[in-house]
Design a protein around this motif. Sequence first.
Motif, PDB file in Angstrom:
ATOM      1  N   GLN A  73       0.833  -1.204   0.000  1.00  0.00           N
ATOM      2  CA  GLN A  73       0.000   0.000   0.000  1.00  0.00           C
ATOM      3  C   GLN A  73       0.868   1.256   0.000  1.00  0.00           C
ATOM      4  O   GLN A  73       0.612   2.204  -0.751  1.00  0.00           O
ATOM      5  CB  GLN A  73      -0.926  -0.002   1.219  1.00  0.00           C
ATOM      6  CG  GLN A  73      -2.007  -1.085   1.186  1.00  0.00           C
ATOM      7  CD  GLN A  73      -3.217  -0.674   0.357  1.00  0.00           C
ATOM      8  OE1 GLN A  73      -3.775   0.386   0.541  1.00  0.00           O
ATOM      9  NE2 GLN A  73      -3.608  -1.550  -0.557  1.00  0.00           N
ATOM     10  N   ARG A  74       1.913   1.264   0.842  1.00  0.00           N
ATOM     11  CA  ARG A  74       2.815   2.428   0.896  1.00  0.00           C
ATOM     12  C   ARG A  74       3.521   2.635  -0.432  1.00  0.00           C
ATOM     13  O   ARG A  74       3.676   3.767  -0.901  1.00  0.00           O
ATOM     14  CB  ARG A  74       3.842   2.250   2.015  1.00  0.00           C
ATOM     15  CG  ARG A  74       3.302   2.497   3.422  1.00  0.00           C
ATOM     16  CD  ARG A  74       4.432   2.648   4.424  1.00  0.00           C
ATOM     17  NE  ARG A  74       5.225   1.418   4.508  1.00  0.00           N
ATOM     18  CZ  ARG A  74       4.980   0.430   5.355  1.00  0.00           C
ATOM     19  NH1 ARG A  74       3.938   0.504   6.169  1.00  0.00           N
ATOM     20  NH2 ARG A  74       5.744  -0.648   5.383  1.00  0.00           N
ATOM     21  N   GLU A  75       3.950   1.536  -1.030  1.00  0.00           N
ATOM     22  CA  GLU A  75       4.656   1.623  -2.314  1.00  0.00           C
ATOM     23  C   GLU A  75       3.752   2.205  -3.400  1.00  0.00           C
ATOM     24  O   GLU A  75       4.164   3.072  -4.181  1.00  0.00           O
ATOM     25  CB  GLU A  75       5.139   0.233  -2.725  1.00  0.00           C
ATOM     26  CG  GLU A  75       5.947   0.223  -4.016  1.00  0.00           C
ATOM     27  CD  GLU A  75       6.432  -1.166  -4.386  1.00  0.00           C
ATOM     28  OE1 GLU A  75       6.752  -1.384  -5.575  1.00  0.00           O
ATOM     29  OE2 GLU A  75       6.483  -2.037  -3.490  1.00  0.00           O
ATOM     30  N   LEU A  76       2.498   1.740  -3.437  1.00  0.00           N
ATOM     31  CA  LEU A  76       1.564   2.232  -4.456  1.00  0.00           C
ATOM     32  C   LEU A  76       1.202   3.694  -4.220  1.00  0.00           C
ATOM     33  O   LEU A  76       1.102   4.478  -5.168  1.00  0.00           O
ATOM     34  CB  LEU A  76       0.303   1.363  -4.472  1.00  0.00           C
ATOM     35  CG  LEU A  76       0.466  -0.016  -5.110  1.00  0.00           C
ATOM     36  CD1 LEU A  76      -0.744  -0.894  -4.823  1.00  0.00           C
ATOM     37  CD2 LEU A  76       0.680   0.113  -6.621  1.00  0.00           C
ATOM     38  N   ARG A  77       1.011   4.074  -2.943  1.00  0.00           N
ATOM     39  CA  ARG A  77       0.705   5.472  -2.659  1.00  0.00           C
ATOM     40  C   ARG A  77       1.898   6.372  -3.010  1.00  0.00           C
ATOM     41  O   ARG A  77       1.715   7.495  -3.509  1.00  0.00           O
ATOM     42  CB  ARG A  77       0.320   5.645  -1.188  1.00  0.00           C
ATOM     43  CG  ARG A  77      -1.080   5.111  -0.878  1.00  0.00           C
ATOM     44  CD  ARG A  77      -1.568   5.625   0.462  1.00  0.00           C
ATOM     45  NE  ARG A  77      -0.813   5.078   1.576  1.00  0.00           N
ATOM     46  CZ  ARG A  77      -1.129   3.966   2.227  1.00  0.00           C
ATOM     47  NH1 ARG A  77      -2.192   3.277   1.872  1.00  0.00           N
ATOM     48  NH2 ARG A  77      -0.382   3.539   3.230  1.00  0.00           N
ATOM     49  N   GLY A  78       3.100   5.873  -2.759  1.00  0.00           N
ATOM     50  CA  GLY A  78       4.289   6.622  -3.156  1.00  0.00           C
ATOM     51  C   GLY A  78       4.373   6.771  -4.665  1.00  0.00           C
ATOM     52  O   GLY A  78       4.745   7.841  -5.177  1.00  0.00           O
ATOM     53  N   LYS A  79       4.043   5.696  -5.382  1.00  0.00           N
ATOM     54  CA  LYS A  79       4.033   5.739  -6.839  1.00  0.00           C
ATOM     55  C   LYS A  79       3.007   6.755  -7.339  1.00  0.00           C
ATOM     56  O   LYS A  79       3.273   7.500  -8.301  1.00  0.00           O
ATOM     57  CB  LYS A  79       3.692   4.341  -7.383  1.00  0.00           C
ATOM     58  CG  LYS A  79       3.712   4.244  -8.905  1.00  0.00           C
ATOM     59  CD  LYS A  79       5.108   4.464  -9.467  1.00  0.00           C
ATOM     60  CE  LYS A  79       5.148   4.211 -10.953  1.00  0.00           C
ATOM     61  NZ  LYS A  79       6.494   4.481 -11.539  1.00  0.00           N
ATOM     62  N   LEU A  80       1.832   6.808  -6.682  1.00  0.00           N
ATOM     63  CA  LEU A  80       0.800   7.766  -7.072  1.00  0.00           C
ATOM     64  C   LEU A  80       1.315   9.200  -6.910  1.00  0.00           C
ATOM     65  O   LEU A  80       1.171  10.025  -7.824  1.00  0.00           O
ATOM     66  CB  LEU A  80      -0.453   7.561  -6.223  1.00  0.00           C
ATOM     67  CG  LEU A  80      -1.577   8.591  -6.409  1.00  0.00           C
ATOM     68  CD1 LEU A  80      -2.057   8.622  -7.855  1.00  0.00           C
ATOM     69  CD2 LEU A  80      -2.733   8.289  -5.467  1.00  0.00           C
ATOM     70  N   GLN A  81       1.942   9.496  -5.773  1.00  0.00           N
ATOM     71  CA  GLN A  81       2.462  10.843  -5.560  1.00  0.00           C
ATOM     72  C   GLN A  81       3.532  11.192  -6.592  1.00  0.00           C
ATOM     73  O   GLN A  81       3.586  12.312  -7.096  1.00  0.00           O
ATOM     74  CB  GLN A  81       3.029  10.963  -4.148  1.00  0.00           C
ATOM     75  CG  GLN A  81       1.957  10.910  -3.064  1.00  0.00           C
ATOM     76  CD  GLN A  81       2.527  11.142  -1.670  1.00  0.00           C
ATOM     77  OE1 GLN A  81       3.611  11.704  -1.524  1.00  0.00           O
ATOM     78  NE2 GLN A  81       1.810  10.705  -0.653  1.00  0.00           N
ATOM     79  N   GLU A  82       4.353  10.216  -6.937  1.00  0.00           N
ATOM     80  CA  GLU A  82       5.408  10.427  -7.938  1.00  0.00           C
ATOM     81  C   GLU A  82       4.805  10.741  -9.303  1.00  0.00           C
ATOM     82  O   GLU A  82       5.234  11.679  -9.995  1.00  0.00           O
ATOM     83  CB  GLU A  82       6.284   9.173  -8.014  1.00  0.00           C
ATOM     84  CG  GLU A  82       7.392   9.254  -9.048  1.00  0.00           C
ATOM     85  CD  GLU A  82       8.148   7.939  -9.175  1.00  0.00           C
ATOM     86  OE1 GLU A  82       8.762   7.713 -10.229  1.00  0.00           O
ATOM     87  OE2 GLU A  82       8.116   7.134  -8.210  1.00  0.00           O
ATOM     88  N   LEU A  83       3.785   9.970  -9.702  1.00  0.00           N
ATOM     89  CA  LEU A  83       3.156  10.172 -11.009  1.00  0.00           C
ATOM     90  C   LEU A  83       2.404  11.499 -11.075  1.00  0.00           C
ATOM     91  O   LEU A  83       2.417  12.184 -12.108  1.00  0.00           O
ATOM     92  CB  LEU A  83       2.202   9.011 -11.315  1.00  0.00           C
ATOM     93  CG  LEU A  83       2.875   7.652 -11.561  1.00  0.00           C
ATOM     94  CD1 LEU A  83       1.824   6.551 -11.663  1.00  0.00           C
ATOM     95  CD2 LEU A  83       3.722   7.700 -12.835  1.00  0.00           C
ATOM     96  N   VAL A  84       1.738  11.869  -9.971  1.00  0.00           N
ATOM     97  CA  VAL A  84       1.044  13.156  -9.929  1.00  0.00           C
ATOM     98  C   VAL A  84       2.049  14.294 -10.052  1.00  0.00           C
ATOM     99  O   VAL A  84       1.834  15.256 -10.804  1.00  0.00           O
ATOM    100  CB  VAL A  84       0.221  13.294  -8.626  1.00  0.00           C
ATOM    101  CG1 VAL A  84      -0.269  14.732  -8.447  1.00  0.00           C
ATOM    102  CG2 VAL A  84      -0.962  12.340  -8.635  1.00  0.00           C
ATOM    103  N   ALA A  85       3.174  14.187  -9.340  1.00  0.00           N
ATOM    104  CA  ALA A  85       4.213  15.218  -9.418  1.00  0.00           C
ATOM    105  C   ALA A  85       4.761  15.337 -10.843  1.00  0.00           C
ATOM    106  O   ALA A  85       5.011  16.448 -11.340  1.00  0.00           O
ATOM    107  CB  ALA A  85       5.341  14.899  -8.436  1.00  0.00           C
TER     108      ALA A  85
END
Length: 330
Positions: A73-85
């Motif tokens: 879950q943490r990895e996917l949420r981190g990926k989401l923040q990265e893609l949004v940025a």
Amino acid sequence: MEACVTVRPIAVALLFAALTTRSTVTSAQQRPTTTLSRDEIAALAKLESAIARTRDSINILLSQARNKKDEQQRELRGKLQELVAQSIQKAGLSDADYRRRTYEISFDMAARLVYDSVLVTLTGAPLPSQAPVAAPAAALPAGAVGTHIGHVANAFADTPNRQGLLPTAIAEARIAAQHASLASRQPTNLDYMKTHAAHVIHALDPSIIATGPGQGYGVKKGAAAVAVHIELAATQPGASANVGLHAKHIATCARNTVVRADQIIALAQRIQAATTAADAAGLVSQMASLADQLINGADANGDARITPDAGEGGLATADEHLKLMLTMER
């Protein structure tokens, strides 16, 4: 002496009126307006559409059983923040610019209309905040069977604008999903997330939070009533096997929705109680994923289908089976 006594209240009233007028004018003069051009507003709408697609993709992964461990879950949420940025940077904006423009769109109604018109063109669907055009009343079977189906499909006494119970539940679910998605747009802003969590609760159950952007009926109340009235239709004398079959499917999907609504409310209340943005952001991600399931349902058993079974179908599946029921009754 009498003249003085008479004039004084008039003078006070005139003074109060003058102060009120000046206050109103000052308030209107101080009301902020956006400095964004039409092209900048359109670009922001395109950026938000791209971010929403990214978020939807990640939320699907977050909801899958194979990704339920905390580390995943943490990895996917981190990926989401990265893609949004990355999307924000690709649009030529800094994070501060993006936040400022998003804020300006929220208070300037003229700018919001431009933004909404672009977003509707990009997505091909009306925004949840727009009033839907009333659908023609469905033709119903005769007698008590048709009466209860009509409560679900066409009209019910205590719903907003006397809509059917299912259209009401769907409209409220769209509002809940919209604000759950909005909450996930600023994962470092705790107050922002809490605000939209409250809006989600209002759309789900206004008996908990009485004011908000919903219609004041609530997904829970609407979906629960759908299950009751469609089952009443199936138990009336003269109900066909077709009505009985689809009533079971509709009621199951409606009760799935009530369960999801309760789960979302619990998450939203935990967001409201959160003391850090990091704690709230993880809960917001779960809330957005579940809110999408209110209408779309979920593939609980991984067979690549969403069926009208317990834990799967949502309000869209209920609506499909209501239409199938009525088609077969003609």
